[in-house]
Write a protein that holds these residues in place. Structure first.
Motif, mmCIF file in Angstrom:
data_model
loop_
_atom_site.group_PDB
_atom_site.id
_atom_site.type_symbol
_atom_site.label_atom_id
_atom_site.label_comp_id
_atom_site.label_asym_id
_atom_site.label_seq_id
_atom_site.Cartn_x
_atom_site.Cartn_y
_atom_site.Cartn_z
ATOM 1 N N ILE A 171 -7.346 70.278 10.158
ATOM 2 C CA ILE A 171 -6.991 68.900 10.521
ATOM 3 C C ILE A 171 -5.965 68.896 11.651
ATOM 4 O O ILE A 171 -6.074 68.117 12.615
ATOM 5 C CB ILE A 171 -6.444 68.146 9.286
ATOM 6 N N LEU A 172 -4.966 69.757 11.552
ATOM 7 C CA LEU A 172 -3.937 69.834 12.597
ATOM 8 C C LEU A 172 -4.572 70.216 13.931
ATOM 9 O O LEU A 172 -4.253 69.628 14.979
ATOM 10 C CB LEU A 172 -2.876 70.851 12.198
ATOM 11 N N ALA A 173 -5.467 71.198 13.901
ATOM 12 C CA ALA A 173 -6.130 71.606 15.135
ATOM 13 C C ALA A 173 -6.930 70.460 15.743
ATOM 14 O O ALA A 173 -6.909 70.235 16.958
ATOM 15 C CB ALA A 173 -7.040 72.800 14.857
ATOM 16 N N SER A 174 -7.642 69.710 14.893
ATOM 17 C CA SER A 174 -8.431 68.585 15.375
ATOM 18 C C SER A 174 -7.542 67.506 15.991
ATOM 19 O O SER A 174 -7.857 66.945 17.053
ATOM 20 C CB SER A 174 -9.255 68.003 14.229
ATOM 21 N N LEU A 175 -6.410 67.228 15.340
ATOM 22 C CA LEU A 175 -5.496 66.204 15.859
ATOM 23 C C LEU A 175 -4.898 66.625 17.199
ATOM 24 O O LEU A 175 -4.801 65.812 18.130
ATOM 25 C CB LEU A 175 -4.384 65.939 14.838
ATOM 26 N N LEU A 176 -4.508 67.885 17.300
ATOM 27 C CA LEU A 176 -3.910 68.350 18.544
ATOM 28 C C LEU A 176 -4.930 68.338 19.682
ATOM 29 O O LEU A 176 -4.611 67.960 20.816
ATOM 30 C CB LEU A 176 -3.347 69.764 18.349
ATOM 31 N N LYS A 177 -6.167 68.728 19.388
ATOM 32 C CA LYS A 177 -7.195 68.711 20.428
ATOM 33 C C LYS A 177 -7.500 67.288 20.874
ATOM 34 O O LYS A 177 -7.696 67.016 22.064
ATOM 35 C CB LYS A 177 -8.466 69.400 19.916
ATOM 36 N N THR A 191 -14.363 84.756 7.662
ATOM 37 C CA THR A 191 -13.349 84.189 8.551
ATOM 38 C C THR A 191 -14.011 83.467 9.705
ATOM 39 O O THR A 191 -15.128 83.808 10.124
ATOM 40 C CB THR A 191 -12.438 85.296 9.101
ATOM 41 N N LEU A 192 -13.274 82.477 10.225
ATOM 42 C CA LEU A 192 -13.804 81.635 11.282
ATOM 43 C C LEU A 192 -12.674 81.238 12.214
ATOM 44 O O LEU A 192 -11.559 80.932 11.760
ATOM 45 C CB LEU A 192 -14.451 80.385 10.678
ATOM 46 N N THR A 193 -12.927 81.241 13.504
ATOM 47 C CA THR A 193 -11.926 80.784 14.462
ATOM 48 C C THR A 193 -11.846 79.263 14.427
ATOM 49 O O THR A 193 -12.730 78.587 13.888
ATOM 50 C CB THR A 193 -12.286 81.236 15.880
ATOM 51 N N LEU A 194 -10.787 78.710 15.019
ATOM 52 C CA LEU A 194 -10.661 77.255 15.074
ATOM 53 C C LEU A 194 -11.769 76.642 15.923
ATOM 54 O O LEU A 194 -12.311 75.583 15.580
ATOM 55 C CB LEU A 194 -9.295 76.862 15.633
ATOM 56 N N ALA A 195 -12.121 77.310 17.006
ATOM 57 C CA ALA A 195 -13.210 76.811 17.840
ATOM 58 C C ALA A 195 -14.532 76.837 17.069
ATOM 59 O O ALA A 195 -15.329 75.893 17.138
ATOM 60 C CB ALA A 195 -13.327 77.646 19.114
ATOM 61 N N GLN A 247 -14.587 73.986 14.505
ATOM 62 C CA GLN A 247 -14.883 72.689 15.103
ATOM 63 C C GLN A 247 -16.368 72.562 15.420
ATOM 64 O O GLN A 247 -16.989 71.529 15.173
ATOM 65 C CB GLN A 247 -14.062 72.483 16.372
ATOM 66 N N LYS A 248 -16.959 73.643 15.947
ATOM 67 C CA LYS A 248 -18.397 73.624 16.239
ATOM 68 C C LYS A 248 -19.204 73.418 14.960
ATOM 69 O O LYS A 248 -20.172 72.641 14.930
ATOM 70 C CB LYS A 248 -18.800 74.939 16.912
ATOM 71 N N LEU A 249 -18.804 74.110 13.896
ATOM 72 C CA LEU A 249 -19.499 73.990 12.619
ATOM 73 C C LEU A 249 -19.379 72.575 12.067
ATOM 74 O O LEU A 249 -20.367 71.990 11.611
ATOM 75 C CB LEU A 249 -18.925 74.992 11.622
ATOM 76 N N THR A 250 -18.180 72.013 12.105
ATOM 77 C CA THR A 250 -17.959 70.670 11.566
ATOM 78 C C THR A 250 -18.797 69.631 12.302
ATOM 79 O O THR A 250 -19.424 68.765 11.672
ATOM 80 C CB THR A 250 -16.468 70.301 11.660
ATOM 81 N N GLU A 251 -18.844 69.723 13.620
ATOM 82 C CA GLU A 251 -19.631 68.767 14.400
ATOM 83 C C GLU A 251 -21.122 68.909 14.112
ATOM 84 O O GLU A 251 -21.846 67.913 13.967
ATOM 85 C CB GLU A 251 -19.358 68.978 15.887
ATOM 86 N N ALA A 252 -21.589 70.149 13.984
ATOM 87 C CA ALA A 252 -23.010 70.378 13.715
ATOM 88 C C ALA A 252 -23.404 69.874 12.333
ATOM 89 O O ALA A 252 -24.490 69.295 12.151
ATOM 90 C CB ALA A 252 -23.330 71.861 13.847
ATOM 91 N N LEU A 253 -22.532 70.079 11.347
ATOM 92 C CA LEU A 253 -22.836 69.607 9.993
ATOM 93 C C LEU A 253 -22.847 68.088 9.933
ATOM 94 O O LEU A 253 -23.634 67.490 9.180
ATOM 95 C CB LEU A 253 -21.829 70.178 8.996
#
Length: 377
Positions: free
Chosen positions: A363-369, A286-290, A293-299
């Motif tokens: 995707i929803l979390a990214s759009l809202l942020k 499991t992974l939090t939304l934060a 996002q950190k993982l996606t940016e690092a990758l």
């Protein structure tokens, strides 16, 4: 003192369909560069010969251009190259080797051992006993005739074969072709140079697998080397030195997330890799939304830095924390959507449905942020 270089499993003509076009082309090119590097090594270390223990080519159907490029890559060493057919390039009646001859692509200093027997190299102080594969799979030990093969006195007896040493290697290797573990002793060999296992591996003091000079798969088996062998006189113990030839390192990791610090640990490990890396990650837990996002940016940064990065998140669930939800400001209808996506990925019995819910939530979390960040500016 005779000295030779032992290599195998070049697998030339191998394709990398799982990678994108740019990465695939680079991995293919690295294999030609590996041949050039080992030729330079053989020259630098003043080797008397280079022995290639099978699977020079990955298939009988490789392109003519591949054949020509392989032999062109050997130009850096002017001494004898001794090449043995393996299970991927067996010496069939019509084979990649017969095509190479018709193309007139084989240099004069390259010896193709297409039939069992002995090739004498008196200037190099050795005789090579050959056990070429004449079909992809055999069930008898093709090195057994070594016991009866005679060689001139004073020359080293060097066996060259491609197959599986019985009772030593895992069952999932490329070839079923059996080789007795004591063949060097029974045939009175000074050294037995083997191919088929793609990593460097010692069987006994006179029997070695060199492995492939350029890794091509995700296995932690010491791939990416060649061996330089020194033998003072017939009967003397071989002195083996291992030399790195690989350009790329291949890493396959399976990671399970349970606490936020797991993401930081993974990213630290990624940052420690050299740029010439091929990285495949499979994630679960499991992974939090934060954290996502950190993982996606690092990758995304890693994809631009390394040769290739792939990440499988199909077994990973997103678990937004209260802080995640608050930061999204997803109240009303959006809050209901977030909650529904959370529940879907948890309770769905269909992997693709759960994965779709997880991706939609990310995707929803990214759009809202992004929306909130834009509004704040």
């Amino acid at each position: 003192m005779p000295r030779f270089l032992h290599t195998a499993d070049w697998q030339m003509g191998r394709t990398y369909s799982r990678f994108d076009t740019e990465d695939s082309a680079a991995l293919v090119e690295a294999r030609y560069e590996a041949i050039e590097r080992l030729a330079a090594l053989a020259t630098e270390h003043q080797c008397d010969a280079v022995l290639v223990a099978g699977d020079v080519f990955d298939a009988q159907t490789v392109a003519d251009r591949t054949i020509r490029r392989v032999f062109n890559a050997t130009k850096g060493f002017s001494g004898p190259w001794i090449m043995l057919p393996g299970n991927h390039d067996a010496a069939l009646a019509e084979s990649v080797w017969t095509r190479a001859k018709r193309l007139d692509a084989v240099p004069d200093n390259v010896h193709l051992l297409l039939e069992p027997g002995v090739i004498r190299l008196p200037e190099q102080g050795m005789a090579v006993l050959a056990a070429p594969l004449t079909q992809r799979h055999t069930y008898g030990d093709l090195t057994a005739p070594f016991n009866q093969m005679e060689t001139p006195p004073g020359l080293l007896r060097i066996g060259l074969a491609h197959g599986s040493v019985q009772g030593v290697l895992p069952e999932d290797i490329d070839s079923t072709n059996p080789i007795a573990p004591d063949r060097a002793a029974t045939a009175k060999l000074d050294y037995l140079a083997l191919g088929d296992w793609h990593g460097t591996k010692q069987i006994n003091e006179r029997t070695w697998y060199s492995g492939t000079p350029e890794p091509e798969r995700f296995r932690n088996n010491e791939a990416g080397y060649v061996l330089i062998v020194d033998i003072d006189t017939p009967g003397a113990t071989p002195q083996i030195s291992r030399h790195k030839t690989a350009r790329y390192q291949w890493h396959q990791w399976q990671e399970s997330f349970s606490v936020p610090s797991d993401v930081d640990d993974l990213l630290n490990r990624i940052n420690q890799l050299p740029e010439a890396s091929v990285l495949d990650i499979k994630l679960s837990g499991t992974l939090t939304l934060a954290g996502d996002q950190k993982l996606t940016e690092a990758l995304a940064i890693a994809e631009a830095r390394f040769r290739s990065v792939t990440c499988d998140r199909s077994k990973l669930q997103l678990e937004p924390t209260e802080d995640d939800i608050a930061e999204l400001q997803a109240d009303g209808y959006l809050g209901e959507v977030v909650q529904q996506l959370r529940e879907t990925q948890q309770v769905s019995e269909k992997d693709d449905e759960a994965a779709t819910a997880r991706d939609a939530l990310a995707i929803l979390a990214s759009l809202l942020k992004s929306k909130h960040a834009g509004a704040a500016q």
